[in-house]
Design an enzyme around this catalytic site. Structure first.
Site, mmCIF file in Angstrom:
data_model
loop_
_atom_site.group_PDB
_atom_site.id
_atom_site.type_symbol
_atom_site.label_atom_id
_atom_site.label_comp_id
_atom_site.label_asym_id
_atom_site.label_seq_id
_atom_site.Cartn_x
_atom_site.Cartn_y
_atom_site.Cartn_z
ATOM 1 N N LYS A 127 66.974 51.557 75.390
ATOM 2 C CA LYS A 127 66.299 50.301 75.086
ATOM 3 C C LYS A 127 66.923 49.204 75.938
ATOM 4 C CE LYS A 127 65.295 47.239 71.159
ATOM 5 N NZ LYS A 127 65.445 47.051 69.695
ATOM 6 N N SER A 147 61.340 46.365 67.055
ATOM 7 C CA SER A 147 61.318 45.959 68.447
ATOM 8 C C SER A 147 61.536 47.130 69.424
ATOM 9 C CB SER A 147 62.423 44.928 68.699
ATOM 10 O OG SER A 147 63.699 45.469 68.396
ATOM 11 N N SER A 158 64.040 47.889 63.223
ATOM 12 C CA SER A 158 63.497 48.094 64.570
ATOM 13 C C SER A 158 63.676 49.485 65.141
ATOM 14 C CB SER A 158 64.106 47.065 65.532
ATOM 15 O OG SER A 158 63.620 45.774 65.250
#
Length: 519
Positions: free
Chosen positions: A86, A164, A188
């Site tokens: 990420k 996210s 997330s």
């Protein structure tokens, strides 16, 4: 209704475990796995999962892995496995943007702890994954560069992957990679894992070091793995975890051998476990607040079907209460924006990040740099956070929220006196339609409400895991089951999820057109 198919056919290397076994047996090489992953990533660029791919560095790392294996010096389960991070983790040699124009083009001089540890385990990093800007969002629509698209979308009807860590979930769900890293501040990891039909775990706060993670809310942010199975997540989490003296929030605790625990037929929390009922004696609490009117009927039905399977494996279902669950949203959206307001004050156009052109003075440099560099959701949260920390409002809002946070912790501890694990839905709904243009910011409260079942564990710092619970009967879209445990009990979560996945096939369901890897 979205069609689906199973990727359980022989020879498809869609999981970390599959790929490790193929490497160990000589069926494939790290270079071949890497090339296959790179080809699949390029072929499905329209999903928006990646913000950056470094094929040259990935192939160099893969060749080094093959050389180690040839000399008998393989580093373990992850050696040679392609994965990606990420873009909230800084990485040496690759852009680290946190999904924001504020950091567009930023190159970190060092690796985050999580990146460093997975590289030391031999994993092959192929690039950086899309995410909501500074990890603020639950849909991946707030990436400054492009949204990520849920691979379960029907043609011409794009769905959100959740956020996210949306790019991380998409990469696994579309079988671009077997595993990725994510972060979980208020859900997330768990929410996108549920909406995309994969497995993801948020460990206890402090289990994984935060050094090198671009900060959103420092008392909540936690790294974790996302993959097809609980076994895969255990393999990654084992490499990612452990004390780091560079991180003041890192817990000085030994890292359990979770893979060895999964090899055992019965976990310690299942005192009456047998071969037929390996979860015998395990008490799973069902909070009444998680099964109310706000949950879509198809989500509720899939969750209850997964709970019935756990019961069939010997688990005892116990009714419990987490009475302050409705307060989790207002508490989180005071504390998290307050911490974000403080953390993001460093992005001012002076030291690094976006700088406005030709400002007249220092005040304009600050104002224009932040106005141009931050997106609408980030600005919204900075403003909320600055407000609740301001003179005259700190006691009324921020201090009260911290007191309620303590009460949420107390609710969990009272519940764990009655049960070993807590279970329920991850999200009250399946994936919704992707918004475009001004509609992205038209009703942020609806996205905030979608976190109602993930926020309590985040506020308490407890571990939580999402695993596939099948497809909704009406939509044909993935539904996730959430399991939560007491502090440092990640092993219990992984064991229960692993057993459920050994006896069901929900984790093998793949969106049409994405069955199997190219390996």
């Amino acid at each position: 209704m979205t069609s689906f198919s199973s990727d359980s056919s022989a020879g498809l290397l869609t999981s970390v475990q599959d790929q490790h076994q193929a490497l160990a047996s000589g069926q494939t090489s790290a270079v071949e796995l890497c090339q296959a992953a790179l080809a699949r990533i390029a072929a499905h660029d329209d999903l928006g999962a990646f913000l950056h791919v470094d094929a040259e560095a990935a192939l160099t790392a893969a060749r080094a892995s093959d050389a180690r294996r040839a000399s008998g010096a393989a580093r373990g389960v992850l050696d040679g496995i392609p994965l990606a991070h990420k873009d909230i983790f800084v990485t040496r040699g690759m852009p680290s943007t946190a999904g924001s124009k504020m950091l567009d083009g930023y190159l970190s001089p060092f690796d985050a702890s999580v990146v460093e540890r997975l590289a030391q385990a031999g994993a092959v990093s192929v690039g950086k994954l899309n995410c909501d800007e500074f990890a603020m969002g639950g849909s991946n629509e707030h990436s400054a560069f492009r949204p990520a698209i849920n691979p379960w979308s029907a043609p011409g009807q794009p769905l959100i992957p959740g956020g996210s860590s949306g790019g991380s979930a998409v990469a696994v769900a579309a079988r671009l990679l077997a595993a990725t890293t994510g972060t979980d501040t208020g859900g997330s990891i768990r929410q996108p894992a549920a909406l995309c039909g994969i497995t993801g775990i948020k460990p206890t706060y402090g289990r994984c070091p935060r050094w090198g993670m671009v900060a959103f809310a420092s008392s909540l942010d936690q790294a974790g793995p996302m993959a097809q199975t609980a076994w895969d997540c255990a393999a990654l989490l084992q490499a990612m975890s452990g004390f780091d003296e560079r991180d003041a929030t890192s817990a000085p605790l030994p890292v359990p051998d979770w893979l060895a625990e999964l090899a055992q037929p019965v976990h310690a929390l299942a005192p009456r476990g047998t071969a037929q009922q390996p979860l015998g004696g395990l008490r799973i609490g069902l909070p009444k607040e998680f099964f109310g009117d706000g949950v879509q009927p198809e989500v509720l039905a899939a969750t209850q079907a997964a709970l019935a399977e756990l019961q069939r494996l010997g688990a005892e279902l116990v009714d419990i209460a987490l009475p302050r669950t409705p307060l989790a949203i207002p508490v989180y959206y005071i504390i998290a924006p307050a911490e974000a307001s403080s953390n993001l004050s460093r992005f001012d156009g002076v030291r690094y990040g976006h700088r406005a052109d030709s400002p007249r003075d220092l005040a304009e440099l600050y104002t224009r740099s932040r106005t141009e560099g931050f997106g609408e959701e980030v600005k919204r949260r900075i403003m909320m956070g600055t407000y609740v920390l301001s003179h005259g409002y700190y006691d009324a809002y921020y201090l009260q929220a911290q007191k309620l946070r303590r009460m949420i912790v107390d609710d969990f501890q009272a519940a764990f006196a009655q049960c070993d694990l807590i279970a329920g839905p991850v999200s009250p709904t399946v994936a919704r339609a992707l918004h475009t243009g001004e509609a992205v910011d038209s009703d942020p409260l609806q996205d905030y409400l979608a976190d109602i079942f993930t926020l309590p564990a985040s506020l308490a710092g407890l571990p939580g895991l999402s695993l596939p619970a099948g497809l909704g009967a009406q939509s044909g879209l993935p539904v996730g089951l959430q399991l939560m445990a007491n502090y440092w009990q990640e092993g219990a979560l992984l064991h229960a999820a692993h057993l459920l996945q050994q006896h069901t096939g929900w984790h093998r369901l793949a969106p049409a057109g994405f069955e199997g890897s190219a390996a």
